[in-house]
Every structure is written in structure tokens, then in C-alpha cells.
Motif scaffolding. Structure first.
Motif, PDB file in Angstrom:
ATOM      1  N   LEU A   1      -6.672  11.223   6.208  1.00 27.99           N
ATOM      2  CA  LEU A   1      -6.162   9.849   5.374  1.00 27.99           C
ATOM      3  C   LEU A   1      -5.630   9.234   6.426  1.00 27.99           C
ATOM      4  O   LEU A   1      -4.962   9.410   7.451  1.00 27.99           O
ATOM      5  N   TYR A   2      -5.894   7.533   6.228  1.00 30.99           N
ATOM      6  CA  TYR A   2      -5.430   6.534   6.927  1.00 30.99           C
ATOM      7  C   TYR A   2      -5.060   5.454   6.262  1.00 30.99           C
ATOM      8  O   TYR A   2      -5.426   5.111   5.207  1.00 30.99           O
ATOM      9  N   PHE A   3      -3.833   4.965   6.681  1.00 30.23           N
ATOM     10  CA  PHE A   3      -3.201   3.950   5.825  1.00 30.23           C
ATOM     11  C   PHE A   3      -2.887   2.755   6.502  1.00 30.23           C
ATOM     12  O   PHE A   3      -2.537   2.883   7.892  1.00 30.23           O
TER      13      PHE A   3
ATOM     14  N   ALA B   1       1.708  12.701   8.781  1.00 28.72           N
ATOM     15  CA  ALA B   1       2.090  13.713   7.663  1.00 28.72           C
ATOM     16  C   ALA B   1       1.069  14.786   7.556  1.00 28.72           C
ATOM     17  O   ALA B   1      -0.260  14.634   7.559  1.00 28.72           O
TER      18      ALA B   1
ATOM     19  N   GLN C   1       1.452  16.039   3.296  1.00 32.14           N
ATOM     20  CA  GLN C   1       2.273  15.223   2.861  1.00 32.14           C
ATOM     21  C   GLN C   1       3.872  15.354   3.364  1.00 32.14           C
ATOM     22  O   GLN C   1       4.584  14.850   2.590  1.00 32.14           O
ATOM     23  N   THR C   2       3.951  15.984   4.371  1.00 28.41           N
ATOM     24  CA  THR C   2       5.461  16.056   5.034  1.00 28.41           C
ATOM     25  C   THR C   2       5.277  15.474   6.267  1.00 28.41           C
ATOM     26  O   THR C   2       4.554  15.905   7.272  1.00 28.41           O
ATOM     27  N   VAL C   3       6.363  14.596   6.695  1.00 28.46           N
ATOM     28  CA  VAL C   3       5.979  13.794   8.099  1.00 28.46           C
ATOM     29  C   VAL C   3       6.558  14.788   9.173  1.00 28.46           C
ATOM     30  O   VAL C   3       7.321  15.882   8.900  1.00 28.46           O
TER      31      VAL C   3
ATOM     32  N   PHE D   1      -0.517   7.099   9.947  1.00 30.33           N
ATOM     33  CA  PHE D   1      -0.081   5.594   9.288  1.00 30.33           C
ATOM     34  C   PHE D   1       0.901   5.145  10.206  1.00 30.33           C
ATOM     35  O   PHE D   1       1.482   5.849  11.157  1.00 30.33           O
TER      36      PHE D   1
ATOM     37  N   GLU E   1      -4.334  18.811   4.196  1.00 33.39           N
ATOM     38  CA  GLU E   1      -4.389  17.244   4.352  1.00 33.39           C
ATOM     39  C   GLU E   1      -3.662  16.553   5.460  1.00 33.39           C
ATOM     40  O   GLU E   1      -2.579  17.119   5.737  1.00 33.39           O
TER      41      GLU E   1
ATOM     42  N   TRP F   1       3.738   0.401   2.901  1.00 30.95           N
ATOM     43  CA  TRP F   1       3.196  -0.396   3.695  1.00 30.95           C
ATOM     44  C   TRP F   1       3.175  -1.865   3.358  1.00 30.95           C
ATOM     45  O   TRP F   1       2.492  -1.950   2.429  1.00 30.95           O
TER      46      TRP F   1
ATOM     47  N   GLU G   1       0.661  -0.987  -0.085  1.00 33.09           N
ATOM     48  CA  GLU G   1      -0.040  -0.017   0.023  1.00 33.09           C
ATOM     49  C   GLU G   1       0.936   1.309  -0.044  1.00 33.09           C
ATOM     50  O   GLU G   1       1.990   1.114   0.447  1.00 33.09           O
TER      51      GLU G   1
ATOM     52  N   MET H   1       2.495  11.656  -1.969  1.00 36.24           N
ATOM     53  CA  MET H   1       3.453  11.826  -0.948  1.00 36.24           C
ATOM     54  C   MET H   1       4.756  10.740  -1.307  1.00 36.24           C
ATOM     55  O   MET H   1       5.724  11.130  -1.495  1.00 36.24           O
TER      56      MET H   1
ATOM     57  N   ALA I   1      -2.450  12.921   7.265  1.00 36.11           N
ATOM     58  CA  ALA I   1      -2.454  11.467   7.225  1.00 36.11           C
ATOM     59  C   ALA I   1      -1.845  10.881   8.465  1.00 36.11           C
ATOM     60  O   ALA I   1      -0.728  11.161   8.782  1.00 36.11           O
TER      61      ALA I   1
ATOM     62  N   TYR J   1       0.975   5.866  -0.296  1.00 36.24           N
ATOM     63  CA  TYR J   1       0.458   7.246  -0.154  1.00 36.24           C
ATOM     64  C   TYR J   1       0.527   7.837  -1.422  1.00 36.24           C
ATOM     65  O   TYR J   1       1.410   8.727  -1.543  1.00 36.24           O
TER      66      TYR J   1
END
Lengths: 151, 81, 151, 81
Positions: free
Chosen positions: D4-6, D54, D57-59, D75, D71, C119, C47, C52, D73, C49
């Protein structure tokens, strides 16, 4: 473990696929391909010492297997006259994890450079000359006798 | 004893392999005999710091004994890869 | 510099040939291929993102070019469902000399492991489970912030 | 704000993306709001040591401000390669 000395070219993709074929434990394959750099040279001639070459390469390969957990290794070195851009050498290693595969491939190249009896002669428009051994290669060889760390 | 020359040693001496009759006890003694033969040998062996030697296909040094040796090879430092 | 995220497989030989094609300065090409290890698993699901992932990979690649003299680099990472033995990732580097190519390839893999949003879920006969991050990977990432030495 | 969730966070919460109306000033405050919603969120965020975040889109970390963020996210630690 396999060592080949040959005049002809090799197929990197096919060699790497064969290296890991059929072994479910392999998670990492690292390859090094050496090429003839083309800056100002017309051709590179590779001379070697038949018999000793194969023995030396097999010994270097066995040393790699003694130092790292490797499922498979491959060394192919070409000899004869090679044009700029041609492949010279392929070293490949296969292991469960990447650190062993990376370290063993670097080790094989470092030892091959200083311990396998090959000599390069560059053909240039002004004539030919034998390539001098690099001090950097001697240093790269020496680092494996003091430490196994590094990538 | 078979004596082999590679790379620029082969070119300076003018051949890649020859049979040599010798009682030289060491590599260094063999080199002295070869040097004394002709200028091309003296030239090839003028700077031993630039020459490596293998006895029976194992790299060694100029003090190595030659008793029982079948093959001695002279060459510059290796430059493969 | 090139980054690709894709479901399909890749041709390692063709990718490496293209990487060094037309640049006479390249003397060394190093590749890392990651494979799905088959011990007890039926499939691996990758998986990621979207968005990103590409940004992170391009940033890691740019960092490698900033640290080493590289003529070319390539990162391909597959996503989706992969069977045992399948190729997951290809990292390749091209440089004039081998030390830079080896170090940069190891760096790219170390950073990719901990900084690119992928992941893995292993499908086993007993069900599926998400792969835990390895402490060894965090350590491998950290070594690049203190030292560039090693192979 | 898009959230968002991963990976297992996506599985525990049961969706991969949702629009969230929030005035949470930080990531940590957003997590508290989500936890308070339903058990599946509380379960997903029960161990924040196992969760990474993130923003755009930046951790970043859980103290990061959300002002202007579009946004966010969540994970687990990455396991690619």
C-alpha cells in the motif's frame, strides 16, 4: 476575552463554536468543564464575592493572554445551588497551535482555583460542610511561577 | 468602612456585610477590634491561618494598612473551579 | 473508550455531555478540538490508512488509560475534504480531577499527531501540497517517554 | 503480498494498493525491487529518510523481515490531528 458569573447552566458546544467563529488563525480549541461530583453529596452551593470575582477572573484571563499567543479565551463560572452532575465551570482557550491552548487552559484553571473568590459548600445527608482548599491546588498554582513548560 | 464575611466566616459571625467605624491602622488591628466585640467574632477569627483577607477587592495580608480603605473582606482559602 | 473515524462533522457539546453522563465520579472533562486554519488555503484533504487508523487510535487511547485514572475518553477524527474553519479532530477525557484530564488529553493529541496514520494535503490557489511533519510534534511525542509532569 | 502507498507516495507511484509477488527477505530488499521496476517507483523511494513503513499495520523500520507478512504500507511521516 470574556468572563461570566451566572446561576444558569451554559451550552458547551455553543460556547466553543462561538469562541472560534470568524477567526481563520485558530487551529486549536481546548476546554475544561468542571462538574459536581456526586459521591455522597446532595448538592453543592457556590458562594462568591460579587465584584471581586469578575475582577479576579478578568485579571487571570489577561495574564494568560500575556503568557501565550491566544486568539480567544472564555471563563464561565456558575454560582448558587448545583445538583450532582451539574456543570460548575467552563474554561476555553483558542490558539493557532495546541500547546498554547492546552497550557493556557490548565493555567486558567490553576489560577482560578486559588485566586478567584469562590467557596464551595457540600450538602450531605448528615448536614453541610465547607470544602477545604487542597494543597495540590496551591502546588498547581505555584508551578506557573517557576516554569511554563508542560502540557 | 464596609466589612464583608464569606463562607464559614459569614456563618459564624451571622452576617455577610456590616459598616464598621474604626481607626484601626492595619488589618490585624481591625481583627483585634472585631474579636473583642463578641464571642461569635472571636470564634470566627480564632485561627487566622485559616483566614484570608482582601482590601478593596485585592488579596493582601494581615499587616496591610487600612488608610483610605473602603472595603475589607474576610474569607477562607478559595475553593472554586 | 471510544474511537471514531468519519467523514461527517461531530457535535462537541453532545459528545462531551455523553462522555460524562451517568458517572458520578467525573469532576473534570477536558476537550481538544482541532480546526482547519484558513490562512491561504481552500481546503484540507485528510487521507488515512483504514484498519490501521482505528487500531492505532485504540492503542493510544489504551495507553492513556494505563497512565492516568480516567473514567472515559473519546477520539473522533474526520477524513475527506474539509473547508477552512471545519472541525478535524476531537479528543476528550473525563476524570475525577483536572490534572489527569488535562495531561491525558495533551498526551492523546501528541501521540495521535505522530502515531496515527493520517496525512494532510492543503489545497491552495496555486495547487496542492502535502503538509510536512513538524519537528515540534516529534518533540511533543518524545516528552511522554521521559516524564509525566506538566499540565 | 499487498503493498500500500499513501499520500505523496501514492501520487508518485500512481496507485494506492497492489499485489506484489516477492521473495524479498526484508522491507529494504522489497524497496530495492520496487525501485528497479520503473522511474515512478525510483522517484517515490529516492529519499528513504522521508518514508515510513508499516508491516501488517504496525510501524517498523526498513530492516524488518517480511517472512509471513501479508501487508506492507509505505507513507510519509504522519500529519493528523
Amino acid at each position: 476575552m470574556a468572563v461570566r458569573v451566572q446561576e444558569g447552566d451554559f451550552d458547551v458546544g455553543a460556547e466553543l463554536a462561538a469562541l472560534s467563529d470568524g477567526c481563520a488563525e485558530i487551529g486549536a480549541v481546548v476546554s475544561f468543564t468542571g462538574l459536581v461530583r456526586g459521591a455522597g453529596i446532595e448538592a453543592l452551593t457556590l458562594e462568591h464575592y460579587p465584584g471581586m470575582t469578575e475582577t479576579a477572573l478578568a485579571s487571570i484571563e489577561a495574564e494568560a493572554h500575556a503568557r501565550w499567543p491566544l486568539q480567544a479565551t472564555l471563563v464561565i463560572h456558575r454560582v448558587g445551588i448545583l445538583p450532582p452532575g451539574a456543570r460548575i465551570v467552563l474554561v476555553a482557550t483558542a490558539s493557532a497551535h495546541r500547546a498554547a491552548a492546552f497550557e493556557a487552559a490548565a493555567f486558567l484553571m490553576d489560577y482560578l482555583k486559588t485566586r478567584a473568590p469562590f467557596w464551595k459548600k457540600e450538602g450531605t445527608p448528615g448536614g453541610g460542610h465547607w470544602v477545604d482548599a487542597r494543597e495540590a491546588d496551591a502546588q498547581a498554582d505555584a508551578r506557573w511561577s517557576v516554569s511554563r513548560t508542560g502540557g | 468602612m464596609q466589612v464583608l464575611y464569606f463562607a464559614w466566616l459569614r456563618e459564624r459571625i451571622g452576617l455577610g456585610r456590616e459598616e464598621v467605624e474604626t481607626d484601626a491602622p492595619t488589618v490585624a488591628a481591625l481583627v483585634e477590634e472585631l474579636r473583642a466585640r463578641e464571642d461569635r467574632y472571636a470564634l470566627a477569627f480564632s485561627d487566622l491561618a485559616a483566614v484570608r483577607v482582601a482590601v478593596d477587592q485585592t488579596v493582601t495580608d494581615f499587616d496591610a494598612p487600612l488608610a483610605g480603605a473602603r472595603e475589607v473582606a474576610f474569607f477562607p482559602p478559595m475553593t472554586g473551579g
